[in-house]
Design a protein around this motif. Structure first.
Motif, PDB file in Angstrom:
ATOM      1  N   ARG A   1      46.414  32.217  24.008  1.00 19.98           N
ATOM      2  CA  ARG A   1      47.418  33.249  24.285  1.00 19.98           C
ATOM      3  C   ARG A   1      46.830  34.643  24.428  1.00 19.98           C
ATOM      4  O   ARG A   1      47.338  35.456  25.196  1.00 19.98           O
ATOM      5  N   TYR A   2      45.775  34.931  23.663  1.00 22.00           N
ATOM      6  CA  TYR A   2      45.081  36.219  23.822  1.00 22.00           C
ATOM      7  C   TYR A   2      44.195  36.141  25.072  1.00 22.00           C
ATOM      8  O   TYR A   2      44.145  37.062  25.869  1.00 22.00           O
ATOM      9  N   CYS A   3      43.494  34.998  25.208  1.00 22.94           N
ATOM     10  CA  CYS A   3      42.689  34.736  26.400  1.00 22.94           C
ATOM     11  C   CYS A   3      42.685  33.226  26.605  1.00 22.94           C
ATOM     12  O   CYS A   3      43.363  32.498  25.876  1.00 22.94           O
TER      13      CYS A   3
ATOM     14  N   ILE B   1      45.069  54.537  12.704  1.00 23.85           N
ATOM     15  CA  ILE B   1      46.087  53.479  12.749  1.00 23.85           C
ATOM     16  C   ILE B   1      46.266  53.037  14.201  1.00 23.85           C
ATOM     17  O   ILE B   1      46.398  53.867  15.110  1.00 23.85           O
ATOM     18  N   LYS B   2      46.280  51.731  14.391  1.00 26.96           N
ATOM     19  CA  LYS B   2      46.618  51.179  15.720  1.00 26.96           C
ATOM     20  C   LYS B   2      47.896  50.374  15.562  1.00 26.96           C
ATOM     21  O   LYS B   2      47.965  49.468  14.734  1.00 26.96           O
ATOM     22  N   LEU B   3      48.895  50.710  16.365  1.00 28.70           N
ATOM     23  CA  LEU B   3      50.162  49.970  16.336  1.00 28.70           C
ATOM     24  C   LEU B   3      50.188  48.980  17.490  1.00 28.70           C
ATOM     25  O   LEU B   3      49.951  49.348  18.642  1.00 28.70           O
ATOM     26  N   LYS B   4      50.523  47.743  17.186  1.00 25.79           N
ATOM     27  CA  LYS B   4      50.761  46.773  18.246  1.00 25.79           C
ATOM     28  C   LYS B   4      52.116  47.100  18.861  1.00 25.79           C
ATOM     29  O   LYS B   4      53.094  47.376  18.130  1.00 25.79           O
ATOM     30  N   ILE B   5      52.192  47.083  20.187  1.00 28.04           N
ATOM     31  CA  ILE B   5      53.464  47.362  20.851  1.00 28.04           C
ATOM     32  C   ILE B   5      53.800  46.250  21.841  1.00 28.04           C
ATOM     33  O   ILE B   5      52.942  45.445  22.211  1.00 28.04           O
TER      34      ILE B   5
ATOM     35  N   ALA C   1      48.962  46.997  23.587  1.00 25.63           N
ATOM     36  CA  ALA C   1      50.056  46.196  24.157  1.00 25.63           C
ATOM     37  C   ALA C   1      49.660  44.754  24.420  1.00 25.63           C
ATOM     38  O   ALA C   1      50.531  43.940  24.759  1.00 25.63           O
ATOM     39  N   ASN C   2      48.380  44.420  24.303  1.00 22.29           N
ATOM     40  CA  ASN C   2      47.936  43.062  24.627  1.00 22.29           C
ATOM     41  C   ASN C   2      48.587  42.533  25.906  1.00 22.29           C
ATOM     42  O   ASN C   2      49.155  41.442  25.939  1.00 22.29           O
ATOM     43  N   ALA C   3      48.529  43.370  26.958  1.00 24.38           N
ATOM     44  CA  ALA C   3      48.903  42.938  28.306  1.00 24.38           C
ATOM     45  C   ALA C   3      50.394  42.642  28.485  1.00 24.38           C
ATOM     46  O   ALA C   3      50.770  41.871  29.367  1.00 24.38           O
TER      47      ALA C   3
ATOM     48  N   ILE D   1      36.529  52.053  26.200  1.00 25.81           N
ATOM     49  CA  ILE D   1      36.436  50.582  26.180  1.00 25.81           C
ATOM     50  C   ILE D   1      36.328  50.054  24.756  1.00 25.81           C
ATOM     51  O   ILE D   1      35.602  50.606  23.926  1.00 25.81           O
ATOM     52  N   ASN D   2      37.128  49.008  24.489  1.00 23.70           N
ATOM     53  CA  ASN D   2      37.085  48.251  23.239  1.00 23.70           C
ATOM     54  C   ASN D   2      36.042  47.150  23.445  1.00 23.70           C
ATOM     55  O   ASN D   2      36.161  46.349  24.372  1.00 23.70           O
ATOM     56  N   ILE D   3      35.021  47.132  22.599  1.00 16.21           N
ATOM     57  CA  ILE D   3      33.992  46.078  22.693  1.00 16.21           C
ATOM     58  C   ILE D   3      34.207  45.065  21.572  1.00 16.21           C
ATOM     59  O   ILE D   3      34.190  45.416  20.394  1.00 16.21           O
ATOM     60  N   LYS D   4      34.469  43.806  21.986  1.00 17.70           N
ATOM     61  CA  LYS D   4      34.525  42.693  21.039  1.00 17.70           C
ATOM     62  C   LYS D   4      33.407  41.740  21.442  1.00 17.70           C
ATOM     63  O   LYS D   4      33.451  41.166  22.541  1.00 17.70           O
ATOM     64  N   PRO D   5      32.434  41.543  20.594  1.00 14.36           N
ATOM     65  CA  PRO D   5      31.297  40.683  20.959  1.00 14.36           C
ATOM     66  C   PRO D   5      31.731  39.279  21.374  1.00 14.36           C
ATOM     67  O   PRO D   5      31.174  38.723  22.325  1.00 14.36           O
TER      68      PRO D   5
ATOM     69  N   GLY E   1      36.261  46.333  18.518  1.00 13.05           N
ATOM     70  CA  GLY E   1      37.500  45.616  18.265  1.00 13.05           C
ATOM     71  C   GLY E   1      37.277  44.540  17.213  1.00 13.05           C
ATOM     72  O   GLY E   1      36.162  44.343  16.712  1.00 13.05           O
ATOM     73  N   GLY E   2      38.346  43.845  16.883  1.00 16.18           N
ATOM     74  CA  GLY E   2      38.261  42.776  15.887  1.00 16.18           C
ATOM     75  C   GLY E   2      39.125  41.608  16.301  1.00 16.18           C
ATOM     76  O   GLY E   2      39.961  41.726  17.210  1.00 16.18           O
ATOM     77  N   MET E   3      38.888  40.462  15.682  1.00 17.04           N
ATOM     78  CA  MET E   3      39.664  39.243  15.943  1.00 17.04           C
ATOM     79  C   MET E   3      39.951  38.557  14.609  1.00 17.04           C
ATOM     80  O   MET E   3      39.818  37.348  14.501  1.00 17.04           O
TER      81      MET E   3
ATOM     82  N   ARG F   1      42.367  43.217   4.198  1.00 19.43           N
ATOM     83  CA  ARG F   1      43.373  43.453   5.241  1.00 19.43           C
ATOM     84  C   ARG F   1      44.033  42.127   5.628  1.00 19.43           C
ATOM     85  O   ARG F   1      45.218  42.062   5.871  1.00 19.43           O
ATOM     86  N   TYR F   2      43.219  41.057   5.723  1.00 20.96           N
ATOM     87  CA  TYR F   2      43.755  39.766   6.154  1.00 20.96           C
ATOM     88  C   TYR F   2      43.683  38.673   5.093  1.00 20.96           C
ATOM     89  O   TYR F   2      44.535  37.788   5.069  1.00 20.96           O
ATOM     90  N   PHE F   3      42.641  38.725   4.236  1.00 23.97           N
ATOM     91  CA  PHE F   3      42.373  37.573   3.373  1.00 23.97           C
ATOM     92  C   PHE F   3      42.378  37.934   1.892  1.00 23.97           C
ATOM     93  O   PHE F   3      41.750  38.918   1.493  1.00 23.97           O
TER      94      PHE F   3
HETATM   95  O1  OSB Z   1      43.987  42.873  20.886  1.00 23.46           O
HETATM   96  O2  OSB Z   1      42.700  43.804  19.492  1.00 23.46           O
HETATM   97  C1  OSB Z   1      43.423  42.857  19.799  1.00 23.46           C
HETATM   98  C2  OSB Z   1      43.696  40.443  16.874  1.00 23.46           C
HETATM   99  C3  OSB Z   1      43.658  39.238  17.527  1.00 23.46           C
HETATM  100  C4  OSB Z   1      43.591  39.211  18.894  1.00 23.46           C
HETATM  101  C5  OSB Z   1      43.563  40.402  19.608  1.00 23.46           C
HETATM  102  C6  OSB Z   1      43.565  41.624  18.951  1.00 23.46           C
HETATM  103  C7  OSB Z   1      43.680  41.646  17.560  1.00 23.46           C
HETATM  104  C8  OSB Z   1      43.803  42.875  16.785  1.00 23.46           C
HETATM  105  C9  OSB Z   1      43.373  42.847  15.346  1.00 23.46           C
HETATM  106  O3  OSB Z   1      44.289  43.886  17.202  1.00 23.46           O
HETATM  107  C10 OSB Z   1      41.978  43.280  15.176  1.00 23.46           C
HETATM  108  C11 OSB Z   1      41.463  43.048  13.761  1.00 23.46           C
HETATM  109  O4  OSB Z   1      41.951  43.703  12.852  1.00 23.46           O
HETATM  110  O5  OSB Z   1      40.590  42.180  13.573  1.00 23.46           O
END
Ligand code: OSB
Ligand code: MG
Length: 367
Positions: free
Chosen positions: A54-56, A159-163, A189-191, A259-263, A289-291, A321-323
């Motif tokens: 769903r993300y990719c 702070i980053k808000l998901k929209i 916005a994740n597209a 640019i957001n860099i996610k390895p 970025g993070g996942m 934050r997550y765990f």
């Molecule tokens: O779009 O940056 C994103 C998490 C999963 C998939 C996509 C994204 C995200 C996040 C969270 O925004 C990033 C994190 O806190 O690891």
């Protein structure tokens, strides 16, 4: 460096709270870990693919399949280092997250053998990095304000808000009004939008955001360039950038000014560094970025985020934050920052008992 075997280990990490984005809700992080074994050292790589595409287009079962079917068999037989591994994977299209996990595990083993840290190898310019946090879509504005307030109390500096459509201007306005003009604030916005939403997105210009991340579809590079002309808020790309070539194209087109860099998304830390270098050459700021990584993936991200071109705080939050329980010693914020691990390789180890508790399957591939 001779690789003698590889373990594919699946773990299920319960999230402390559900994480909702425009593409879905996550309650447990389903993670594939890759462990590379050599006579000198072991190395770890965390695959950031999610359970569903769903993300990719990648997903965890697909990543495991392409690893065992194509990528592991393609590993260079004799001297395997990260660069040789990257070249060996090039004939296979896509599957960047699967490639990144194995390349990272090889690089970790290589660096542990050499006694060098990820940060040192990649060119880190500092020993700690400022941390932002990504805040999911909530059921109500009061709940959002409580959540954001809690993160600010913990020390997060951005702070980053998901929209998504229906959850954009109102939450941004509420957070800006409650926490003031000095708060570093951005949205992702994740597209979830199209160019027809430009007028709605332009309403966000009033809130002095650092950036809007991936407003349009991943393959809408030209439309992002058109949108960028209609907005004051800088456009940042995430999903659209899978390589240094993509980054160069986005910059040339005017589709992204950040640019957001996610390895994981770009195929590994070598490509991530190449994107960083392209962006620095063009004066384009980058951030990490993070996942929802465990401590293993987080360690390498924090090292990357210490490179000189990473001039904006990343989504490099602390473990909690997550765990509730991370698989490594937890990453803990100090004054809004995380320390860059200094030990060889990732500089962190999984805690064996914790790792076993969350493991759902293991597979050993002898080479
Ligand atoms: O779009 O940056 C994103 C998490 C999963 C998939 C996509 C994204 C995200 C996040 C969270 O925004 C990033 C994190 O806190 O690891
Ligand atoms: Mg994003």
């Amino acid at each position: 460096m001779k690789i003698t075997g590889i373990e594919l280990r699946r773990i299920a990490m319960p999230l402390r709270a559900p994480f909702r984005t425009s593409f879905g809700v996550e309650t447990t992080r389903d993670v594939l870990l890759v462990r590379v074994v050599t006579p000198e050292a072991e190395g770890w790589g965390e695959c950031v693919a999610m359970s569903e595409p769903r993300y990719c287009s990648e997903y965890v079962d697909g990543a495991a399949d392409v690893l065992r079917r194509f990528l592991i068999p393609a590993l260079p037989a004799g001297r395997a280092d990260a660069h040789a591994v990257k070249r060996a994977f090039a004939p296979f299209k896509g599957h960047k997250m699967a490639k990144a996990a194995l390349e990272t595990a090889v690089l970790d083993a290589q660096l542990r053998t050499a006694g060098e840290s990820f940060g040192g190898y990649l060119g880190a310019a500092r020993d700690r990095v400022p941390c932002g946090v990504s805040v999911g879509i909530m059921d109500s504005i009061p709940e959002l304000l409580d959540t954001v307030g809690g993160f600010l109390d913990e020390g997060y500096v951005r702070i980053k808000l998901k929209i998504e459509p229906g959850w954009d201007v109102a939450p941004v306005r509420a957070v800006r009004e409650r926490f003031g003009d000095d708060l570093l604030l951005q949205v992702d916005a994740n597209a979830a939008y199209t160019l027809a939403d430009a007028r709605q997105l332009a309403k966000l210009d009033a809130f002095d955001l650092l950036l809007i991340e991936q407003p349009l579809a991943d393959d809408d590079m030209v439309q992002h360039a058109a949108l960028a002309k209609l907005l004051k808020t800088p456009v940042c790309l995430d999903e659209s950038i899978e390589s240094a070539e993509d980054a160069a194209a986005a910059i040339t087109l005017g589709a992204a000014s950040i640019i957001n860099i996610k390895p994981g998304r770009v195929g590994g830390y070598l490509e991530a560094k190449a994107i960083h270098d392209v962006c620095v050459a063009h004066g384009v700021p980058v951030w990490c970025g993070g996942m929802l990584e465990t401590g293993l993936g987080r360690a390498a991200n924090v090292a990357l985020a210490a490179l000189p071109g990473f001039t904006l705080p990343g989504d490099t939050s602390g473990s909690r934050r997550y765990f509730a329980t991370d698989v490594t010693a937890p990453f803990e914020l100090a004054d809004g920052h995380l320390a860059v691990p200094a030990g060889p390789g990732l500089g962190v180890e999984p805690v064996a008992d914790i790792l076993d508790d969350v493991t759902t399957s293991t597979e050993w591939i002898e080479l």
